[in-house]
Motif scaffolding. Structure first.
Motif, mmCIF file in Angstrom:
data_model
loop_
_atom_site.group_PDB
_atom_site.id
_atom_site.type_symbol
_atom_site.label_atom_id
_atom_site.label_comp_id
_atom_site.label_asym_id
_atom_site.label_seq_id
_atom_site.Cartn_x
_atom_site.Cartn_y
_atom_site.Cartn_z
ATOM 1 N N ALA A 108 0.812 -1.222 0.000
ATOM 2 C CA ALA A 108 0.000 0.000 0.000
ATOM 3 C C ALA A 108 0.843 1.269 0.000
ATOM 4 N N THR A 109 2.123 1.159 0.357
ATOM 5 C CA THR A 109 3.017 2.330 0.426
ATOM 6 C C THR A 109 4.373 1.938 -0.179
ATOM 7 N N MET A 110 4.439 2.020 -1.486
ATOM 8 C CA MET A 110 5.568 1.486 -2.250
ATOM 9 C C MET A 110 6.921 2.092 -1.871
ATOM 10 N N ASN B 52 10.494 3.202 -1.902
ATOM 11 C CA ASN B 52 11.586 2.771 -2.786
ATOM 12 C C ASN B 52 11.451 1.316 -3.233
ATOM 13 N N GLY B 53 10.354 0.684 -2.868
ATOM 14 C CA GLY B 53 10.046 -0.634 -3.425
ATOM 15 C C GLY B 53 10.653 -1.820 -2.703
ATOM 16 N N HIS B 54 11.155 -1.602 -1.490
ATOM 17 C CA HIS B 54 11.736 -2.747 -0.767
ATOM 18 C C HIS B 54 10.682 -3.819 -0.489
ATOM 19 N N ASP B 55 9.526 -3.378 0.012
ATOM 20 C CA ASP B 55 8.475 -4.356 0.314
ATOM 21 C C ASP B 55 7.874 -4.926 -0.965
ATOM 22 N N THR B 56 7.770 -4.101 -2.006
ATOM 23 C CA THR B 56 7.212 -4.598 -3.271
ATOM 24 C C THR B 56 8.068 -5.748 -3.792
ATOM 25 N N ALA C 275 0.986 -2.423 -6.155
ATOM 26 C CA ALA C 275 1.699 -1.499 -5.270
ATOM 27 C C ALA C 275 1.264 -0.067 -5.561
ATOM 28 N N PHE C 276 1.019 0.689 -4.494
ATOM 29 C CA PHE C 276 0.510 2.061 -4.602
ATOM 30 C C PHE C 276 1.528 3.064 -4.073
ATOM 31 N N ASP C 277 1.612 4.213 -4.717
ATOM 32 C CA ASP C 277 2.257 5.378 -4.103
ATOM 33 C C ASP C 277 1.777 6.643 -4.821
ATOM 34 N N VAL C 278 1.720 7.724 -4.046
ATOM 35 C CA VAL C 278 1.272 9.000 -4.603
ATOM 36 C C VAL C 278 2.434 9.796 -5.208
ATOM 37 N N GLN C 279 3.676 9.342 -4.970
ATOM 38 C CA GLN C 279 4.849 10.069 -5.472
ATOM 39 C C GLN C 279 5.415 9.375 -6.704
ATOM 40 N N HIS D 270 0.228 4.661 -9.659
ATOM 41 C CA HIS D 270 0.512 6.023 -9.211
ATOM 42 C C HIS D 270 -0.782 6.656 -8.701
ATOM 43 N N ASP D 271 -1.201 6.229 -7.530
ATOM 44 C CA ASP D 271 -2.449 6.720 -6.944
ATOM 45 C C ASP D 271 -2.443 6.345 -5.462
ATOM 46 N N GLY D 272 -3.379 6.908 -4.721
ATOM 47 C CA GLY D 272 -3.449 6.638 -3.281
ATOM 48 C C GLY D 272 -4.069 5.271 -2.995
ATOM 49 N N HIS D 273 -3.628 4.659 -1.894
ATOM 50 C CA HIS D 273 -4.192 3.336 -1.538
ATOM 51 C C HIS D 273 -5.682 3.422 -1.212
ATOM 52 N N GLU D 274 -6.182 4.639 -0.949
ATOM 53 C CA GLU D 274 -7.617 4.804 -0.687
ATOM 54 C C GLU D 274 -8.457 4.542 -1.941
ATOM 55 N N GLN D 275 -7.774 4.383 -3.084
ATOM 56 C CA GLN D 275 -8.460 4.025 -4.345
ATOM 57 C C GLN D 275 -8.347 2.516 -4.610
ATOM 58 N N LEU E 181 3.610 3.258 7.409
ATOM 59 C CA LEU E 181 3.023 4.590 7.620
ATOM 60 C C LEU E 181 4.094 5.588 8.017
ATOM 61 N N GLY E 182 3.999 6.790 7.444
ATOM 62 C CA GLY E 182 4.980 7.832 7.739
ATOM 63 C C GLY E 182 5.414 8.481 6.439
ATOM 64 N N TYR E 183 6.676 8.895 6.374
ATOM 65 C CA TYR E 183 7.193 9.510 5.141
ATOM 66 C C TYR E 183 8.378 8.701 4.645
ATOM 67 N N LEU E 184 8.735 8.922 3.402
ATOM 68 C CA LEU E 184 9.859 8.212 2.801
ATOM 69 C C LEU E 184 11.129 8.970 3.181
HETATM 70 N N1 SAM Z 1 7.758 0.618 2.062
HETATM 71 C C1 SAM Z 1 8.512 1.721 1.514
HETATM 72 C C2 SAM Z 1 9.903 1.265 1.074
HETATM 73 O O1 SAM Z 1 10.139 0.047 1.039
HETATM 74 O O2 SAM Z 1 10.716 2.099 0.714
HETATM 75 C C3 SAM Z 1 8.539 2.913 2.422
HETATM 76 C C4 SAM Z 1 7.210 3.625 2.535
HETATM 77 S S1 SAM Z 1 7.269 5.265 3.189
HETATM 78 C C5 SAM Z 1 7.393 5.035 4.920
HETATM 79 C C6 SAM Z 1 5.608 5.817 2.978
HETATM 80 C C7 SAM Z 1 5.191 6.010 1.538
HETATM 81 O O3 SAM Z 1 3.781 6.189 1.488
HETATM 82 C C8 SAM Z 1 5.799 7.244 0.846
HETATM 83 O O4 SAM Z 1 6.521 6.846 -0.286
HETATM 84 C C9 SAM Z 1 4.575 8.097 0.459
HETATM 85 O O5 SAM Z 1 4.701 8.735 -0.777
HETATM 86 C C10 SAM Z 1 3.489 7.038 0.410
HETATM 87 N N2 SAM Z 1 2.114 7.528 0.552
HETATM 88 C C11 SAM Z 1 1.648 8.604 1.247
HETATM 89 N N3 SAM Z 1 0.307 8.687 1.140
HETATM 90 C C12 SAM Z 1 -0.088 7.638 0.355
HETATM 91 C C13 SAM Z 1 -1.352 7.173 -0.117
HETATM 92 N N4 SAM Z 1 -2.483 7.804 0.199
HETATM 93 N N5 SAM Z 1 -1.355 6.082 -0.897
HETATM 94 C C14 SAM Z 1 -0.216 5.427 -1.232
HETATM 95 N N6 SAM Z 1 1.003 5.815 -0.808
HETATM 96 C C15 SAM Z 1 1.063 6.904 -0.017
#
Ligand code: SAM
Length: 187
Positions: free
Chosen positions: A26-28, A30-34, A49-53, A77-82, A100-103
């Motif tokens: 749900a939060t891609m 840098n793709g480690h979990d993907t 895999a989802f990410d907004v960035q 390239h969209d939010g996991h809420e979709q 959860l948090g920031y990259l």
């Molecule tokens: N698992 C990631 C990795 O292996 O690098 C790290 C994830 S990082 C803590 C959180 C990610 O959630 C950020 O890349 C951010 O852009 C993304 N994010 C924030 N809001 C989001 C949303 N609504 N849907 C999907 N991704 C979101």
């Protein structure tokens, strides 16, 4: 040594994922979990895999290409809420993972938000497989992080015990907001 919250989340994923499963990162980032999930589902499984960035998608695509795992993934390239818009109908979701948090290596203003996190979980629960799991590793030391954690925790506590088991895992004697892992398992 006891595993970190992140390492334990991977153990909980590894325990249940079988070749051919459909799973979600749900939060891609840098793709480690993907990449980790793509290995586990094998060539017949799939990772959504989802990410907004946009930079997250680019970094993840490169990682998957290098590991020859790209063809078993869909990078969104969209939010996991979709979630519902992208996850195939009539398909069981074996596992979803959220960080959860920031990259750390990118814009620290782009954080996950509880309304999106909870919207995604609510869409995932009905299609979660029996014994399927939703894993959330919450980092909450940043502004807005504690609020998100509180909302996720409160939501998890409302899940009926007849249908779900919910576990938390955290080191409680560590400084600086040690990450907390939630695991929601469908009975
Ligand atoms: N698992 C990631 C990795 O292996 O690098 C790290 C994830 S990082 C803590 C959180 C990610 O959630 C950020 O890349 C951010 O852009 C993304 N994010 C924030 N809001 C989001 C949303 N609504 N849907 C999907 N991704 C979101």
């Amino acid at each position: 040594m006891l595993p970190t919250a992140l390492t334990y989340s991977h153990q909980l994923a590894k325990e249940i994922i079988l070749s051919g499963d459909c799973v979600v990162d749900a939060t891609m980032g840098n793709g480690h979990d993907t990449a980790f999930l793509a290995q586990l589902v094998g060539p017949t499984g799939h990772v959504f895999a989802f990410d907004v960035q946009k930079p997250a998608l680019i970094a993840t695509e490169q990682r998957l290409l290098a590991a020859d795992l790209l063809d078993r993934t869909t990078l969104i390239h969209d939010g996991h809420e979709q979630f519902t818009q992208y996850f195939p109908k009539q398909t069981a979701l074996k596992l979803a993972i959220f960080n959860l948090g920031y990259l750390p290596s990118s814009d620290k203003q782009i954080i996950t938000h509880s309304e999106h996190t909870l919207a995604a979980i609510q869409q995932m629960l009905p299609v979660l497989a029996k014994r399927g799991r939703i894993l959330l590793v919450a980092y909450y030391g940043h502004p807005g992080g504690q609020e998100e954690l509180d909302h996720v925790q409160a939501f998890c506590q409302t899940l009926p015990q007849e249908e779900y088991q919910v576990m938390t895992y955290q080191f409680i004697n560590q400084r600086n907001a040690p990450p907390i892992l939630f695991c929601i398992e469908k009975k």
